[in-house]
Design a protein around this motif. Structure first.
Motif, PDB file in Angstrom:
ATOM      1  N   GLY A  60      78.033  37.833  36.673  1.00  0.00           N
ATOM      2  CA  GLY A  60      78.113  38.739  37.804  1.00  0.00           C
ATOM      3  C   GLY A  60      77.770  40.164  37.447  1.00  0.00           C
ATOM      4  N   ASP A  61      76.915  40.341  36.438  1.00  0.00           N
ATOM      5  CA  ASP A  61      76.602  41.680  35.947  1.00  0.00           C
ATOM      6  C   ASP A  61      75.417  42.295  36.683  1.00  0.00           C
ATOM      7  OD1 ASP A  61      78.614  41.317  34.141  1.00  0.00           O
ATOM      8  OD2 ASP A  61      77.311  41.074  32.390  1.00  0.00           O
ATOM      9  N   LEU A  62      75.353  43.615  36.609  1.00  0.00           N
ATOM     10  CA  LEU A  62      74.175  44.358  37.038  1.00  0.00           C
ATOM     11  C   LEU A  62      73.203  44.332  35.865  1.00  0.00           C
ATOM     12  CD1 LEU A  62      74.249  47.992  38.537  1.00  0.00           C
ATOM     13  CD2 LEU A  62      72.369  47.062  37.228  1.00  0.00           C
ATOM     14  N   LEU A  63      72.066  43.696  36.050  1.00  0.00           N
ATOM     15  CA  LEU A  63      71.096  43.536  34.967  1.00  0.00           C
ATOM     16  C   LEU A  63      69.935  44.498  35.134  1.00  0.00           C
ATOM     17  CD1 LEU A  63      69.946  41.996  32.491  1.00  0.00           C
ATOM     18  CD2 LEU A  63      68.857  40.437  34.119  1.00  0.00           C
ATOM     19  N   LEU A  64      69.615  45.215  34.063  1.00  0.00           N
ATOM     20  CA  LEU A  64      68.430  46.060  33.981  1.00  0.00           C
ATOM     21  C   LEU A  64      67.523  45.461  32.917  1.00  0.00           C
ATOM     22  CD1 LEU A  64      70.318  49.490  33.890  1.00  0.00           C
ATOM     23  CD2 LEU A  64      69.335  48.374  35.909  1.00  0.00           C
ATOM     24  N   SER A  65      66.328  45.053  33.314  1.00  0.00           N
ATOM     25  CA  SER A  65      65.401  44.398  32.390  1.00  0.00           C
ATOM     26  C   SER A  65      64.139  45.227  32.253  1.00  0.00           C
ATOM     27  CB  SER A  65      65.059  42.996  32.898  1.00  0.00           C
ATOM     28  OG  SER A  65      64.064  42.397  32.095  1.00  0.00           O
ATOM     29  N   CYS A  66      63.734  45.494  31.023  1.00  0.00           N
ATOM     30  CA  CYS A  66      62.549  46.306  30.739  1.00  0.00           C
ATOM     31  C   CYS A  66      61.515  45.460  29.996  1.00  0.00           C
ATOM     32  CB  CYS A  66      62.913  47.511  29.874  1.00  0.00           C
ATOM     33  SG  CYS A  66      64.122  48.633  30.606  1.00  0.00           S
ATOM     34  N   GLY A  67      60.324  45.346  30.595  1.00  0.00           N
ATOM     35  CA  GLY A  67      59.223  44.707  29.891  1.00  0.00           C
ATOM     36  C   GLY A  67      58.810  43.369  30.477  1.00  0.00           C
ATOM     37  N   GLY A  68      57.531  43.044  30.283  1.00  0.00           N
ATOM     38  CA  GLY A  68      57.029  41.710  30.599  1.00  0.00           C
ATOM     39  C   GLY A  68      56.653  41.473  32.037  1.00  0.00           C
ATOM     40  N   HIS A 140      67.344  43.412  38.002  1.00  0.00           N
ATOM     41  CA  HIS A 140      66.279  44.377  38.255  1.00  0.00           C
ATOM     42  C   HIS A 140      65.270  44.360  37.112  1.00  0.00           C
ATOM     43  CE1 HIS A 140      69.983  45.569  40.251  1.00  0.00           C
ATOM     44  NE2 HIS A 140      69.229  46.071  41.196  1.00  0.00           N
ATOM     45  N   PHE A 141      63.995  44.409  37.465  1.00  0.00           N
ATOM     46  CA  PHE A 141      62.939  44.218  36.481  1.00  0.00           C
ATOM     47  C   PHE A 141      61.905  45.336  36.598  1.00  0.00           C
ATOM     48  CE2 PHE A 141      64.835  40.275  37.813  1.00  0.00           C
ATOM     49  CZ  PHE A 141      65.185  39.687  36.612  1.00  0.00           C
ATOM     50  N   VAL A 142      61.719  46.053  35.494  1.00  0.00           N
ATOM     51  CA  VAL A 142      60.787  47.181  35.455  1.00  0.00           C
ATOM     52  C   VAL A 142      59.874  47.024  34.246  1.00  0.00           C
ATOM     53  CG1 VAL A 142      62.455  48.698  36.599  1.00  0.00           C
ATOM     54  CG2 VAL A 142      62.347  48.660  34.100  1.00  0.00           C
ATOM     55  N   PRO A 143      58.791  47.810  34.170  1.00  0.00           N
ATOM     56  CA  PRO A 143      57.866  47.683  33.035  1.00  0.00           C
ATOM     57  C   PRO A 143      58.518  48.113  31.722  1.00  0.00           C
ATOM     58  CG  PRO A 143      56.876  48.895  34.868  1.00  0.00           C
ATOM     59  CD  PRO A 143      58.323  48.789  35.168  1.00  0.00           C
ATOM     60  N   GLY A 144      57.819  47.811  30.643  1.00  0.00           N
ATOM     61  CA  GLY A 144      58.298  48.234  29.333  1.00  0.00           C
ATOM     62  C   GLY A 144      57.937  49.655  28.978  1.00  0.00           C
ATOM     63  N   PHE A 145      56.984  50.253  29.703  1.00  0.00           N
ATOM     64  CA  PHE A 145      56.583  51.625  29.413  1.00  0.00           C
ATOM     65  C   PHE A 145      57.709  52.584  29.784  1.00  0.00           C
ATOM     66  CE2 PHE A 145      52.592  49.398  30.501  1.00  0.00           C
ATOM     67  CZ  PHE A 145      51.931  49.540  29.289  1.00  0.00           C
ATOM     68  N   PRO A 146      58.226  53.345  28.817  1.00  0.00           N
ATOM     69  CA  PRO A 146      59.368  54.227  29.113  1.00  0.00           C
ATOM     70  C   PRO A 146      59.108  55.202  30.254  1.00  0.00           C
ATOM     71  CG  PRO A 146      59.106  54.011  26.743  1.00  0.00           C
ATOM     72  CD  PRO A 146      57.911  53.351  27.373  1.00  0.00           C
ATOM     73  N   GLU A 147      57.881  55.774  30.322  1.00  0.00           N
ATOM     74  CA  GLU A 147      57.619  56.779  31.346  1.00  0.00           C
ATOM     75  C   GLU A 147      57.695  56.193  32.757  1.00  0.00           C
ATOM     76  OE1 GLU A 147      53.520  55.271  29.998  1.00  0.00           O
ATOM     77  OE2 GLU A 147      55.492  55.655  29.118  1.00  0.00           O
TER      78      GLU A 147
END
Length: 253
Positions: A60-68, A140-147
Motif C-alpha cells: 500500500g505504498d506510494l511508489l516513485l519509479s525512475c527509469g525505463g 508513479h513512473f518517470v524517466p531516468g533523466f534527473p532533469e
C-alpha cells in the motif's frame, strides 16, 4: 502512507552511471516533511521490475519509479507496470498528442511508443520535453533523466499528495555514548524507551574506534518534536544507572 523509490537501469547496477536519484528524492521529500521508507534498484528485466511494483502495491505504498519508460528495447518499465496491474498496454491519446506537438514528423513513429501506457493510466507532465510519465493508482513512473524526473516527482508530491505534507517535519535528537562494552549493554534501555514512546524511531550506530576517536555508540530518537525530545530525555535519564557511561549531545537534525 510509506514512500518507496524504485530505480531502474542496468547502467546503475553495472556502475556505468552513478545513481543521483536517491539523495535528491530524500531531499524533495524532506522539504515537504516526508520521509523515504525504502529504495530498491533493479535492472532492465521486465519481470524484476514488475515484481518490485507488485511488492510495493501489496504494501500500500506510494511508489516513485525512475527509469525505463523510453522507446528503446531496453526500456521495459511501461510493460512491467501493465503486467503488475494485469492491464493491457494501450496508446494514451493525450500523451500521443503532446509528443506529436513536440516533435512533429521527426522520428514520430518511434517516439509515439512512449505514449503506450497501462490502460487507464494518468499522466505526469514533463516540463522539459512534454513526453509524459504516467501513474496507476499510487505507483508513479518517470524517466531516468534527473532533469526530467525530479520536477515530475515534485508535481506528483504537490499535486496528488499534498495531504501527506507535514508543516512540522520529524526531528531527530542525537546522542553519543561512550564507556559501554557494546550495544547489548543498553539493549534493555532501548526496548524500554520504545515501549514508553512507540511513536518514535530509535537508531543505534556503533563505532569501533580508531586512532582519532574512541569507541562509542551514536543514538538517534526521531519523530514529532515533542515526542522525540521526551524519548531522548527518558533515555538520557536511564543512562544514569550505568557506571562509567559518558554522553555527548549531538546537534538535532
Amino acid at each position: 502512507m510509506n514512500v518507496g523509490l524504485l530505480i531502474v537501469g542496468d547502467e546503475i547496477l553495472s556502475g556505468k552511471r552513478p545513481d543521483k536519484h536517491l539523495p535528491r528524492i530524500i531531499e524533495l521529500l524532506g522539504a515537504r516533511g516526508m520521509a523515504l521508507h525504502w529504495a530498491r534498484v533493479v535492472g532492465d528485466e521486465a519481470l524484476d521490475i514488475a515484481e518490485a511494483i507488485v511488492w510495493a502495491r501489496a504494501r500500500g505504498d506510494l511508489l516513485l519509479s525512475c527509469g525505463g519508460i523510453g522507446a528503446t528495447p531496453d526500456d521495459q518499465t511501461r510493460q512491467a507496470a501493465a503486467r503488475a496491474f494485469d492491464l493491457p498496454v494501450t496508446r494514451h491519446p493525450e500523451a500521443a498528442a503532446l509528443i506529436a506537438q513536440q516533435y512533429a514528423d521527426v522520428g514520430l513513429d518511434q517516439r509515439l511508443r512512449m505514449a503506450d501506457f497501462p490502460q487507464g493510466a494518468g499522466l505526469i507532465p514533463n516540463p522539459v520535453n512534454r513526453v509524459a510519465g504516467f501513474y496507476v493508482d499510487d505507483c508513479h513512473f518517470v524517466p531516468g533523466f534527473p532533469e526530467m524526473a525530479w520536477p515530475m516527482i515534485e508535481w506528483v508530491l504537490d499535486t496528488r499528495y499534498p495531504h501527506l505534507h507535514q508543516s512540522a517535519p520529524p526531528v531527530e535528537y542525537r546522542l553519543q555514548v561512550t564507556g559501554t562494552q557494546g550495544e547489548g549493554d543498553l539493549l534493555p534501555l532501548m526496548e524500554d524507551t520504545l515501549a514508553h514512546f512507540p511513536g518514535i524511531k530509535l537508531s543505534s550506530l556503533p563505532f569501533r574506534g580508531d586512532a582519532e576517536r574512541a569507541r562509542h555508540i551514536e543514538f538517534g530518537f526521531k519523530g514529532a518534536n515533542d515526542e522525540a525530545r521526551a524519548a531522548y530525555a527518558y533515555f538520557v535519564e536511564g543512562l544514569r544507572a550505568f557506571d562509567g557511561v559518558q554522553t555527548q549531545v549531538l546537534a538535532p537534525r
